[in-house]
Design an enzyme around this catalytic site. Structure first.
Site, short mmCIF file in Angstrom:
data_model
loop_
_atom_site.label_atom_id
_atom_site.label_comp_id
_atom_site.label_asym_id
_atom_site.label_seq_id
_atom_site.Cartn_x
_atom_site.Cartn_y
_atom_site.Cartn_z
N GLU A 69 9.97 16.36 14.40
CA GLU A 69 10.54 16.48 13.05
C GLU A 69 9.92 17.66 12.33
O GLU A 69 8.69 17.71 12.18
CB GLU A 69 10.10 15.25 12.23
CG GLU A 69 10.87 14.01 12.39
CD GLU A 69 10.29 12.92 11.49
OE1 GLU A 69 9.08 12.65 11.57
OE2 GLU A 69 11.05 12.34 10.73
N LYS B 186 0.86 -1.18 0.00
CA LYS B 186 0.00 0.00 0.00
C LYS B 186 0.89 1.23 0.00
O LYS B 186 1.41 1.66 1.02
CB LYS B 186 -0.93 0.05 1.23
CG LYS B 186 -2.05 1.05 0.98
CD LYS B 186 -2.46 1.86 2.18
CE LYS B 186 -1.68 3.07 2.47
NZ LYS B 186 -1.70 4.17 1.51
N CYS C 62 13.45 10.88 6.92
CA CYS C 62 13.41 10.52 8.34
C CYS C 62 14.78 10.65 8.98
O CYS C 62 14.88 10.74 10.20
CB CYS C 62 12.91 9.08 8.47
SG CYS C 62 13.85 7.97 7.43
N GLU D 215 9.53 1.35 10.62
CA GLU D 215 10.56 2.38 10.36
C GLU D 215 9.84 3.71 10.52
O GLU D 215 9.11 4.14 9.63
CB GLU D 215 11.11 2.25 8.93
CG GLU D 215 11.88 0.96 8.67
CD GLU D 215 13.27 0.96 9.28
OE1 GLU D 215 13.71 2.02 9.78
OE2 GLU D 215 13.91 -0.09 9.28
P1 NAP Z 1 2.15 8.54 7.38
O1 NAP Z 1 1.11 9.57 7.35
O2 NAP Z 1 2.30 7.71 8.60
O3 NAP Z 1 1.86 7.60 6.12
C1 NAP Z 1 2.67 6.48 5.83
C2 NAP Z 1 1.81 5.44 5.15
O4 NAP Z 1 0.81 4.98 6.07
C3 NAP Z 1 1.05 5.98 3.95
O5 NAP Z 1 0.96 4.98 2.96
C4 NAP Z 1 -0.32 6.27 4.53
O6 NAP Z 1 -1.34 6.27 3.56
C5 NAP Z 1 -0.46 5.09 5.46
N1 NAP Z 1 -1.48 5.24 6.51
C6 NAP Z 1 -1.92 6.37 7.10
N2 NAP Z 1 -2.86 6.05 8.03
C7 NAP Z 1 -2.99 4.71 8.02
C8 NAP Z 1 -3.80 3.76 8.73
N3 NAP Z 1 -4.66 4.15 9.67
N4 NAP Z 1 -3.67 2.45 8.43
C9 NAP Z 1 -2.80 2.04 7.50
N5 NAP Z 1 -2.02 2.87 6.78
C10 NAP Z 1 -2.10 4.19 7.05
O7 NAP Z 1 3.60 9.11 7.09
P2 NAP Z 1 4.03 10.07 5.90
O8 NAP Z 1 3.60 11.45 6.23
O9 NAP Z 1 3.60 9.49 4.60
O10 NAP Z 1 5.62 9.93 5.96
C11 NAP Z 1 6.43 10.74 6.74
C12 NAP Z 1 6.87 10.02 7.99
O11 NAP Z 1 7.55 8.81 7.63
C13 NAP Z 1 7.89 10.81 8.79
O12 NAP Z 1 7.59 10.72 10.15
C14 NAP Z 1 9.21 10.11 8.47
O13 NAP Z 1 10.19 10.28 9.45
C15 NAP Z 1 8.77 8.70 8.34
N6 NAP Z 1 9.75 7.92 7.58
C16 NAP Z 1 10.52 7.02 8.25
C17 NAP Z 1 11.49 6.29 7.57
C18 NAP Z 1 12.35 5.29 8.29
O14 NAP Z 1 13.01 4.51 7.61
N7 NAP Z 1 12.38 5.27 9.61
C19 NAP Z 1 11.67 6.49 6.20
C20 NAP Z 1 10.86 7.42 5.54
C21 NAP Z 1 9.89 8.13 6.25
P3 NAP Z 1 -1.77 7.58 2.76
O15 NAP Z 1 -0.52 8.35 2.42
O16 NAP Z 1 -2.45 7.03 1.58
O17 NAP Z 1 -2.65 8.35 3.69
#
Ligand code: NAP
Length: 528
Positions: free
Chosen positions: A428, A222, A331, A297
């Protein structure tokens, strides 16, 4: 998904109004020029067969069952690039069934056979690196050179795990009884649900799917609704590589419905997630119902410590790379630049000069180093963090506001006299803003650096070897860069401690996340 994003994006039957409608670019001519260029890329992508706009279930390109779609935008212009299906629980359940059926045959192939398919997929990804890079720039906004760099990085996980597929060894344990033989078998965990974010539309997928397929697992991916096109193009290439239908499925749309279906299914044995800490915690809690294996992650809050004895040029170059890659939207981006008082002024000047040279613009334009932020909510978050810091005494040394290009462009920014209590140090910022904090002693630097719930990446700049060992050992982080701002590679384990996550991706350790251990006791060995 953030509240801002939720407010902006909903599934619809017919797409029309723009997600960015309320944000008129301040330079319309500039925007029109980009749009012509982007249209050219879209047409070329279409003719190469890589602009896929349907989900992939059991090898079949599929619309949402109710016909609903979501729009995918170019964040540099606000224009709609494509419409993709807005899927939910029903499509996800079918994708899970396809993955479950495919698991029985895919996991039975020899490691060498799976390895060959993965190697072919890698070759195709590299053969199409220009188009994939264009897709990433189109839907995510990062500069084209950086996007093509992501394709090389993302593909490297497929190559690496094609090789690792052949190295899944078990064990023979010396028995405690003479008539017994004891073995450990390593076997694929089963169907994997892989949920990924928008900031690395390809690499966050390949880092999961590479080891999963190598071990014999099958996957339901997804991708973020903001960047599904790269995922779909990669999936198309997986089919062309001979990875059988059903082994790789892609659904997108209603995140919580898709997530709930993955969590509820007893056929899904593993959830691997990259994204925000808040969503990661929800998925971890939701996995308890069916006791799934979980890898997370999550977000970081990386300290970047500059000691008095640092080589100034190395520190400036390394901090620039650690902070401003992907316009600060990674991240592992340096979130707090913690500078010792003896070098503070010199570093602040040299760093601000270097940041000033970063060219902002559409990722397709030559020489651009900073693209737009992903959406309006991201800019508002950056603005609120900067305002909070200023209101509490921080000083803007460079930038500090939206860019004159309009849309979601933000000026590369350096802020001085930041304190660890300010919002910008606690969370962040996920944007092109470098906050500088001062410290006096090594102990104080370590205390400030560890004063957070996050524990993903940290950076230190020093020429003192003993200090580098001491500080590395004291930092509560999963990754540490010493005199280096870009540390991610497919051959090293990537992952966080504390609330930055569980498990590791990449490297030989990345395989364990997709394997179960089975202990076999062979008894009665002395009978004929
Ligand atoms: P996010 O809002 O948590 O979204 C990540 C994924 O989860 C997206 O595909 C999102 O779908 C999905 N999602 C959201 N709510 C969900 C739910 N209730 N059930 C299942 N899936 C759900 O994060 P983001 O804003 O896309 O990404 C930024 C974050 O990712 C930052 O905090 C960053 O630090 C972190 N990150 C961490 C790493 C690592 O390796 N540690 C690497 C990259 C990014 P939709 O987008 O379709 O809503």
């Amino acid at each position: 998904m953030t509240l801002g994003r939720m407010a902006l994006r909903t599934c619809k039957l017919l797409s029309s109004s723009s997600h960015f409608a309320s944000m008129q670019p301040s330079t319309p001519l500039f925007s029109r020029q980009i749009s012509m260029e982007a249209k050219g890329f879209t047409a070329r992508l279409n003719s190469s067969g890589l602009l896929r706009t349907q989900g992939l279930i059991g090898g079949r390109w599929t619309d949402a069952y109710d016909g609903k779609t979501i729009e995918v935008y170019n964040p540099a212009t606000g224009e709609v690039v494509a419409n993709v299906p807005c899927m939910g629980g029903r499509e996800t359940n079918d994708a899970i069934s396809s993955a479950y059926d495919a698991f029985h045959s895919w996991s039975k192939l020899t490691a060498a056979e799976r390895s060959k398919c993965l190697r072919k997929w890698y070759d195709l990804l590299i053969a199409h690196k220009e188009e994939l890079g264009q897709l990433i720039t189109l839907e995510q906004g990062k500069p084209l050179k950086e996007a093509i760099g992501e394709v090389a990085y993302g593909s490297s996980f497929i190559e690496f795990f094609a090789e690792e597929a052949k190295r899944v060894y078990g064990d023979i344990i010396p028995s405690t009884l003479a008539d017994r033989r004891l073995f450990v078998l390593k076997q694929p965990v089963g169907v994997v649900g892989a949920i990924t974010p928008w900031n690395f539309p390809l690499a966050m997928i390949t880092r999961k799917v590479g080891p999963a397929l190598a071990c014999g697992c099958t996957v339901v991916i997804k991708p973020s609704e903001l960047t599904p096109l790269t995922a779909l193009a990669a999936a198309e290439l997986s089919l062309q590589a001979g990875i059988p239908p059903g082994a790789v499925n892609v659904v997108m749309g209603n995140a919580s419905d898709i997530g709930d279906a993955l969590l509820a299914s007893p056929q899904v044995r593993k959830i691997t997630f990259t994204g925000s800490t808040a969503v990661g915690k929800k998925l971890m809690a939701g996995s308890a119902g069916t006791v799934k294996k979980v890898s997370l992650e999550l977000g970081g809050n990386a300290p970047c410590i500059i000691f008095n004895d640092a080589d100034l040029d190395v520190a400036v170059k390394g901090t620039l790379a650690a902070k401003f890659r992907n316009s600060g939207q990674t991240c592992v981006c340096a979130n707090r630049v913690i500078v010792q008082e003896g070098i503070y002024e010199k570093f602040a000047n040299a760093f601000a000069n270097a940041v000033q040279n970063l060219q902002v613009g559409d990722g397709f334009s030559e020489g651009v180093a900073q693209g737009p932020l992903i959406n309006e909510a991201a800019v508002q978050k950056v603005e609120s963090f900067v305002q909070d810091a200023i209101s509490k005494g921080a000083k803007v040394l460079l930038g500090g506001k939206r860019h004159s290009l309009g849309m979601t462009f933000y000026e590369p920014t350096v802020i001085g006299d930041v304190k660890n209590e300010m919002l910008i140090s606690r969370e962040e910022v996920f944007g092109p803003v470098a906050p500088l904090l001062r410290f006096k002693t090594e102990e104080e630097a370590i205390r400030i650096a560890n004063d957070t719930n996050a524990g993903l990446a940290a950076y230190i700049f020093t020429t003192n070897v003993q200090r580098s060992w001491r500080v590395c050992e004291a930092l509560e982080y999963g990754l540490v860069g010493v005199n280096e701002g870009l540390i991610s590679t497919e051959v090293a384990p990537f992952g966080g401690v504390k609330q930055s996550g569980l498990g590791r991706e990449g490297s030989k350790y990345g395989m364990d996340e997709y394997l179960e251990m089975k202990y076999v006791c062979l008894g009665n060995m002395n009978s004929n």
